[in-house]
Design an enzyme around this catalytic site. Structure first.
Site, PDB file in Angstrom:
ATOM      1  N   TYR A 146       0.835  -1.203   0.000  1.00 16.56           N
ATOM      2  CA  TYR A 146       0.000   0.000   0.000  1.00 16.56           C
ATOM      3  C   TYR A 146       0.872   1.257   0.000  1.00 16.56           C
ATOM      4  O   TYR A 146       0.675   2.160  -0.825  1.00 16.56           O
ATOM      5  CB  TYR A 146      -0.921   0.009   1.219  1.00 16.56           C
ATOM      6  CG  TYR A 146      -1.624   1.333   1.416  1.00 16.56           C
ATOM      7  CD1 TYR A 146      -2.651   1.729   0.564  1.00 16.56           C
ATOM      8  CD2 TYR A 146      -1.233   2.208   2.435  1.00 16.56           C
ATOM      9  CE1 TYR A 146      -3.282   2.955   0.730  1.00 16.56           C
ATOM     10  CE2 TYR A 146      -1.869   3.428   2.599  1.00 16.56           C
ATOM     11  CZ  TYR A 146      -2.887   3.801   1.746  1.00 16.56           C
ATOM     12  OH  TYR A 146      -3.503   5.023   1.899  1.00 16.56           O
ATOM     13  N   HIS A 147       1.833   1.326   0.917  1.00 16.64           N
ATOM     14  CA  HIS A 147       2.699   2.500   0.971  1.00 16.64           C
ATOM     15  C   HIS A 147       3.500   2.656  -0.323  1.00 16.64           C
ATOM     16  O   HIS A 147       3.736   3.775  -0.778  1.00 16.64           O
ATOM     17  CB  HIS A 147       3.637   2.410   2.174  1.00 16.64           C
ATOM     18  CG  HIS A 147       2.951   2.626   3.482  1.00 16.64           C
ATOM     19  ND1 HIS A 147       2.544   3.870   3.910  1.00 16.64           N
ATOM     20  CD2 HIS A 147       2.576   1.753   4.458  1.00 16.64           C
ATOM     21  CE1 HIS A 147       1.957   3.759   5.097  1.00 16.64           C
ATOM     22  NE2 HIS A 147       1.963   2.486   5.449  1.00 16.64           N
TER      23      HIS A 147
END
Length: 278
Positions: A146-147
């Protein structure tokens, strides 16, 4: 401020829904796009033009842009909001899911930009608003993919801003903090599914609880805060390149800038409760 033609993706809920309503209330012509058209009937009742669009399907995105140009003759603002959070230990997340995360959060947004830019360049004006996250500047446990998508969209936005300056097109990054949407529940469910029963299980459960437990409600701002921030950016003659808003966004980004990597790791482990996991 003249009426602008605006496309908002991910408009069926959360930040996208609040943004479409806010911009429409300001007198703009707003197109709200999402896969779940049945969840946008109230937007249509409010005067928002509803579009069915899947940002993982090129033909769907092309059709949406073509519809807007055919009906309005222009597209002034693109708000790339559609996205989701898929958490899990890097060792556990299947590469298919990792690719899907990038397909939605990065490649879909960039493809829409590609489709919108010829029309903006022709008018030598326009605004691209990319919704990243404070997660595009910081890192949290079990959120590598996600990051990665949010860091990528931040970097792409910076490069794009310089490329488009000669054409009078602005690129704005919105970095939400903790926001009260479906995001946390989806991320926590995926985390438990992916890493809840293996060697990362104790970390996964603690992290999931930090996302969705009762205490998390006090760490979330309403999505209207982000909608108002986007509205300010759209209204500004010379918008900022970045706006951080929502619970803890500014102080957390500042801490990441201030602290060393390991010191920030410690802050995140304590904040999420992982410092108690052996």
């Amino acid at each position: 401020m003249p009426d602008q033609v605006i496309l908002v993706t991910g408009a069926s809920s959360g930040i996208g829904e609040a943004t479409a309503l806010r911009l429409s209330q300001m007198g703009h012509t707003v197109y709200g796009a999402a896969r779940r058209v049945e969840r946008m009937r109230h937007l249509a009742d409010s005067g928002i033009r509803v579009l069915a669009m899947d940002i993982t399907q090129d033909a769907s995105m092309q059709a949406a842009i073509e519809t807007i140009i055919a009906q309005e003759g222009r597209l002034d603002v693109l708000v790339n909001n559609a996205g989701y959070g898929s958490y899990g230990a890097l060792e556990d997340v299947p590469m298919e899911e990792a690719r899907a995360q990038f397909e939605v959060n990065v490649f879909g947004a960039v493809r829409l930009i590609q489709l919108a830019l010829p029309h903006m360049r022709a008018r030598r004006s326009g605004t691209i608003v990319n919704i990243t996250s404070m997660g595009g500047k910081i890192h949290t446990p079990l959120g590598g993919w996600y990051h990665g998508t949010k860091f990528a969209l931040e970097a792409i936005s910076d490069c794009l801003r310089m490329e488009l300056r000669p054409f009078g097109i602005d690129v704005v990054v919105i970095e939400p903090g903790g926001i009260r949407t479906e995001w946390a529940g989806i991320a926590a469910d995926q985390l438990r599914k992916t890493s809840g029963h293996g060697p990362y299980g104790p970390q996964a459960e603690v992290m999931a609880q930090s996302m969705t437990g009762e205490a998390s409600l006090g760490r979330q701002s309403p999505p209207q805060i982000i909608a108002d921030t986007i509205a300010r950016a759209v209204k500004a003659r010379h918008p900022k390149t970045r706006y951080a808003a929502g619970f803890a966004a500014r102080p957390t980004i500042f801490l990441r800038w201030l602290l060393s990597d390991r010191a920030f790791d410690g802050v995140m482990r304590r904040a999420t409760g992982l410092s108690k996991v052996a």
